[in-house]
Every structure is written in structure tokens, then in C-alpha cells.
Design an enzyme around this catalytic site. Structure first.
Site, PDB file in Angstrom:
ATOM      1  N   LYS A   1       0.820  -1.209   0.000  1.00 47.18           N
ATOM      2  CA  LYS A   1       0.000   0.000   0.000  1.00 47.18           C
ATOM      3  C   LYS A   1       0.859   1.266   0.000  1.00 47.18           C
ATOM      4  O   LYS A   1       0.614   2.204  -0.759  1.00 47.18           O
ATOM      5  CB  LYS A   1      -0.945  -0.007   1.209  1.00 47.18           C
ATOM      6  CG  LYS A   1      -1.940   1.158   1.236  1.00 47.18           C
ATOM      7  CD  LYS A   1      -3.174   0.817   2.029  1.00 47.18           C
ATOM      8  CE  LYS A   1      -2.940   0.835   3.521  1.00 47.18           C
ATOM      9  NZ  LYS A   1      -3.035   2.202   4.095  1.00 47.18           N
TER      10      LYS A   1
ATOM     11  N   GLY B   1      -4.732   8.181   5.365  1.00 50.25           N
ATOM     12  CA  GLY B   1      -3.821   9.105   6.011  1.00 50.25           C
ATOM     13  C   GLY B   1      -2.570   9.351   5.188  1.00 50.25           C
ATOM     14  O   GLY B   1      -2.035  10.467   5.172  1.00 50.25           O
TER      15      GLY B   1
ATOM     16  N   ASP C   1       2.056  -0.911  12.062  1.00 54.63           N
ATOM     17  CA  ASP C   1       0.790  -1.333  11.465  1.00 54.63           C
ATOM     18  C   ASP C   1       0.444  -2.783  11.783  1.00 54.63           C
ATOM     19  O   ASP C   1      -0.701  -3.202  11.609  1.00 54.63           O
ATOM     20  CB  ASP C   1       0.832  -1.149   9.946  1.00 54.63           C
ATOM     21  CG  ASP C   1       0.747   0.306   9.538  1.00 54.63           C
ATOM     22  OD1 ASP C   1       0.227   1.117  10.336  1.00 54.63           O
ATOM     23  OD2 ASP C   1       1.208   0.650   8.439  1.00 54.63           O
TER      24      ASP C   1
ATOM     25  N   ARG D   1      -6.047   2.336  18.214  1.00 56.66           N
ATOM     26  CA  ARG D   1      -5.834   0.890  18.082  1.00 56.66           C
ATOM     27  C   ARG D   1      -5.455   0.212  19.388  1.00 56.66           C
ATOM     28  O   ARG D   1      -5.608  -1.004  19.510  1.00 56.66           O
ATOM     29  CB  ARG D   1      -4.786   0.610  16.996  1.00 56.66           C
ATOM     30  CG  ARG D   1      -5.352   0.780  15.593  1.00 56.66           C
ATOM     31  CD  ARG D   1      -4.371   0.386  14.515  1.00 56.66           C
ATOM     32  NE  ARG D   1      -4.988   0.514  13.193  1.00 56.66           N
ATOM     33  CZ  ARG D   1      -4.312   0.602  12.060  1.00 56.66           C
ATOM     34  NH1 ARG D   1      -2.985   0.571  12.077  1.00 56.66           N
ATOM     35  NH2 ARG D   1      -4.944   0.705  10.904  1.00 56.66           N
TER      36      ARG D   1
ATOM     37  N   ARG E   1      -7.331  -2.899   9.508  1.00 51.50           N
ATOM     38  CA  ARG E   1      -6.432  -3.840  10.175  1.00 51.50           C
ATOM     39  C   ARG E   1      -7.094  -4.501  11.383  1.00 51.50           C
ATOM     40  O   ARG E   1      -6.798  -5.660  11.693  1.00 51.50           O
ATOM     41  CB  ARG E   1      -5.126  -3.149  10.565  1.00 51.50           C
ATOM     42  CG  ARG E   1      -4.402  -2.576   9.344  1.00 51.50           C
ATOM     43  CD  ARG E   1      -2.945  -2.284   9.597  1.00 51.50           C
ATOM     44  NE  ARG E   1      -2.407  -1.451   8.516  1.00 51.50           N
ATOM     45  CZ  ARG E   1      -1.999  -1.902   7.348  1.00 51.50           C
ATOM     46  NH1 ARG E   1      -2.089  -3.182   7.074  1.00 51.50           N
ATOM     47  NH2 ARG E   1      -1.510  -1.065   6.438  1.00 51.50           N
TER      48      ARG E   1
END
Length: 428
Positions: free
Chosen positions: A22, A94, A315, A346, A388
Site C-alpha cells: 500500500k 492518512g 501497522d 488501536r 487492520r
């Protein structure tokens, strides 16, 4: 959308070609747009985030042709970008908004950027403050802290900026501004972050100096079009690495995955935890190293993850948290405050959703503590629009004793549109 996930899987076996990275897909479009000539991209990630980047640059006057995972960008340099007649919508991305602010900060015209409800909550001052110091005129909601954000660029001056926290997005935005500024721009990182932007500058014929944690560029460079082959995304591969490690009797191989050293924290952590993971290096795929990764069911132990390791796997922490629930002993994750300003907070979301499935896990100010040996059961969980989190919960369901129902499953398409088809391919 609510989806009932597959549970009590007996094994996972097979091979996958992981979709394009990505971060690199975003940058391939951006650099193609600011270079001169026709840039071609193969294995482009067709997730919603990357399609948002294409849509934004089309509004800036760039001709872009896309057919599935092949993209062609006709660039005319920085000066070829034109003032948009409508707001640039970055969707959920983002990366798009922060790096685009760096590019637009050097353009002598007005632009306004916005995104979805998640982007509207993500702080932008970490990018807009240094760009304003370079000379861009930026405003937005709550004094420029949140979107929508307006920017009028041009007449930038190079400077030296020390990042208050490790962030590849902020570093990249300043570097992209620095390519248009007078003099030299230097970014000093507190710890090493992913270096795809630096690699891509060189791939497009530009010059960038890297000296330890210092990254410098001079303004006025001209970039030339090239071909970019995007390697498989290690952040996407991470979900299947963990699945292969925790589902019994499994063996999964992923082909041509990017193993940029700034991104391989997930591999290092899994090896430290005792995972049966084999990395078969294939060499370089264009500017990025790639490898085949094979994971088999593993006996795992808890470890502490902290410090310079965190930017290399930021991530992947949601899926690492799930991995840790199946290890022997306790895993502690520290120095991960950055998780609070992702698509969701998260830290809280991972802890709350895994608790619903029976995990023994608790949040801390800068991470979490995960007690291993959890037997996961069924329940109703929610991605909260975070791709995610959604994929992590789908992997959790594979070892759950009862049915797991996932709300907002559609968020997964942001980065991995074929996630469920790939998962079903492995279930035997």
C-alpha cells in the site's frame, strides 16, 4: 455490514501472491505525477486508499490510466499540477492526505482537502506545522488541526526539522516539500522509519542523502518517469503469517513479499517468539528487496516489544496482539502511543475487541499487556471502520470455538479487497 466469520478451522495450507504494498502503491502514483514522462506501475494495490490517491491527482490535472493492477501516469513535473476546482477527497487514507500536503505546499495555488469521518479525527498539525514553517499557508478546522484543510503553497525555504516522534508520513511530507524548496531540507528522525520515499526518489532519478537518522534533499530537482513494480505488502502478509502460526497443522507460503528492512519488524518479532518462519530471499524487485515467506504452526513464547522496533511494525501491532494471546507467557508492547491516532485508537480497540472473544489483555498508556494461552470463544466484534482491526478479528475467528460475527467488515477493502477470497483458498 455484518458478516459471520469462519471458526474452528482445522488447518490452513497453500500459497498466496500477496497484493501490492500500500505504501509503495501510493508513492508510485505521487512520484509518477511529479516526474516528467510516462510512468508505468505493475502489481498496484487496487484498495480504496490507493484509488483515492489516483482520484486526487486526476483532480490536479494528471492523466492516469488504470486497468486492474496496472497503472500509467503521464507526469509533467511539479509545474504540471493545476489548481483543483473541487475539494480533494482522500477517503480513509492518512498517507494520501499527509504526503499530498507535502507536494501541495510547494505549489503556488489553492487546494482544499478532506476525508471520511476517520480522517476528520486524525491530527494533521504534525504535518502542517513544519510545512507552515517552510512557508506554506495552511488552515483548517480547529486552527488547522483537523480536516477539512486548505493550503496555498509556493516559495518554500529549506530548513532542518527534528521529528518529535517517528513517522514515515511526516518525514515523507517534508521531503516532498523539500524537493520544491530553496536550499537544503533535512529531517532528523528519533528512530528509523520506512524509507520507501527515499528509495523512490532515487528510482525516479533524484538525489537524497541519508546519514544515520538524517535525511536531506535539495530543492529544484527534476524527476524522470520510470517503471515501478510494487512488491507484495508485508503488512498484508502479516495476517497470514500469524494465521499460519496459530492454526493447527498449517503451512502457508507467500510469494514475492517486500522485505524492506524498515518494515520487517513483524518477521523479527515472530522469530523472537519462536515462530517456524522461513524467509527465502529472492533478491531485489526494482528498488525494493523481496522474498518468499513460509510459516508453519508454531510453539510461541511471550516477549517484550519496544523502542526502535515499534516504527518497524506499527501497522502490525493489532495482529501481533492476537499472536501473543496464543503464546506461552506474557507479551508486553511499549512505546506505541502512535496507535492512538490511527484509523481508530488501536490500543483501546484491539484490547476491547479481543476481550470480547476471551483474550486476557489489558491496555496501557503506550501499548498493551497480553497474557498468553487464551482459549478464544465466539462473540460479536466490530472493526469500527479500521481495516487492520477487521482482518485481525477475522484471523481470530479461525481459532475461536464458537461463531464470531464481525460488524463493519467492508473496511477491509481499504487495503486488501481480496482478503476473504485468499483466506478461503487456504482453508482445508
Amino acid at each position: 455490514m455484518t458478516t459471520v466469520l469462519t471458526s474452528q478451522v482445522k488447518r490452513l495450507v497453500g500459497e498466496l501472491s500477496i497484493p501490492g504494498d500500500k505504501s509503495i502503491s501510493h508513492r508510485s502514483v505521487m512520484f509518477g505525477a511529479i516526474a516528467h514522462g510516462k510512468t508505468t506501475v505493475s502489481n498496484f494495490l487496487t484498495g480504496e486508499d490507493c484509488l483515492s490517491t489516483i482520484a486526487c491527482f486526476r483532480k490536479l490535472g494528471v492523466t492516469i490510466h488504470q486497468h486492474e493492477d496496472k497503472v500509467e501516469i503521464i507526469g509533467k513535473g511539479f509545474d504540471g499540477l493545476v489548481e483543483p476546482t473541487e475539494r480533494l477527497d482522500v477517503g480513509n487514507s492518512g498517507t494520501t492526505i499527509r504526503l499530498m500536503l507535502g507536494i501541495l505546499s510547494g505549489r503556488p495555488f489553492y487546494a482544499a482537502l478532506e476525508g471520511d469521518s476517520s480522517i476528520a479525527k486524525r491530527p494533521m498539525t504534525r504535518v502542517t506545522n513544519p510545512l507552515s514553517q517552510m512557508g506554506a499557508v495552511i488552515d483548517g478546522r480547529e486552527n488547522g488541526k483537523f480536516t477539512p484543510i486548505s493550503i496555498r503553497g509556493g516559495n518554500l525555504e529549506g530548513f532542518t526539522y527534528e521529528l518529535p516522534m517517528a513517522s514515515a508520513q511526516v518525514k515523507s511530507a517534508i521531503i516532498l516539500a523539500g524537493l520544491q524548496a530553496n536550499g537544503t531540507t533535512t529531517v532528523i528522525e528519533p528512530s528509523k522509519t520506512r524509507d520507501h520515499t527515499e528509495r523512490m526518489i532515487r528510482q525516479f532519478g533524484g538525489e537524497v542523502s541519508v546519514d544515520g537518522l538524517k535525511v536531506s534533499v535539495t530543492g529544484g530537482q527534476t524527476l524522470q518517469a520510470t517503471h515501478v513494480h510494487v512488491p507484495g505488502d508485508i503488512s498484508s502478509a502479516a495476517f497470514f503469517l500469524v494465521a499460519g502460526a496459530i492454526v493447527p497443522n498449517s503451512e502457508v507460503t507467500m510469494r514475492n513479499v517486500g522485505i524492506n528492512p524498515s518494515r520487517t519488524g513483524i518477521i523479527d518479532v515472530m522469530l523472537q517468539m519462536g515462530a517456524s518462519l522461513h524467509v527465502s530471499e529472492e533478491g531485489k524487485d526494482a528498488a525494493e528487496p523481496v522474498a518468499d515467506l513460509t510459516i508453519t504452526t508454531s510453539s510461541l513464547k511471550g516477549i517484550t516489544i519496544e523502542g526502535d522496533m515499534i516504527p518497524r511494525l506499527i501497522d502490525e501491532i493489532p495482529i501481533i496482539a492476537l499472536l501473543a494471546t496464543q503464546a506461552n507467557g506474557t507479551t508486553v508492547i511499549k512505546d506505541a502511543e502512535e496507535l492512538k491516532v490511527k484509523e481508530t485508537n488501536r490500543i483501546d480497540t484491539v484490547v476491547n475487541e479481543l476481550k470480547k472473544l476471551g483474550a486476557s489483555i489489558e491496555a496501557t498508556d503506550d501499548g498493551m499487556i497480553i497474557h498468553g494461552g487464551s482459549k478464544l470463544h465466539g462473540g460479536q466484534v466490530n472493526s469500527y471502520g479500521d481495516h487492520r482491526i477487521g482482518m485481525m478479528l477475522a484471523i481470530a475467528s479461525l481459532i475461536s470455538s464458537e461463531e464470531v460475527t464481525l460488524e463493519n467488515e467492508e473496511a477491509i477493502s481499504v487495503s486488501y479487497p481480496m482478503f476473504f477470497s485468499h483466506l478461503n483458498k487456504l482453508i482445508n
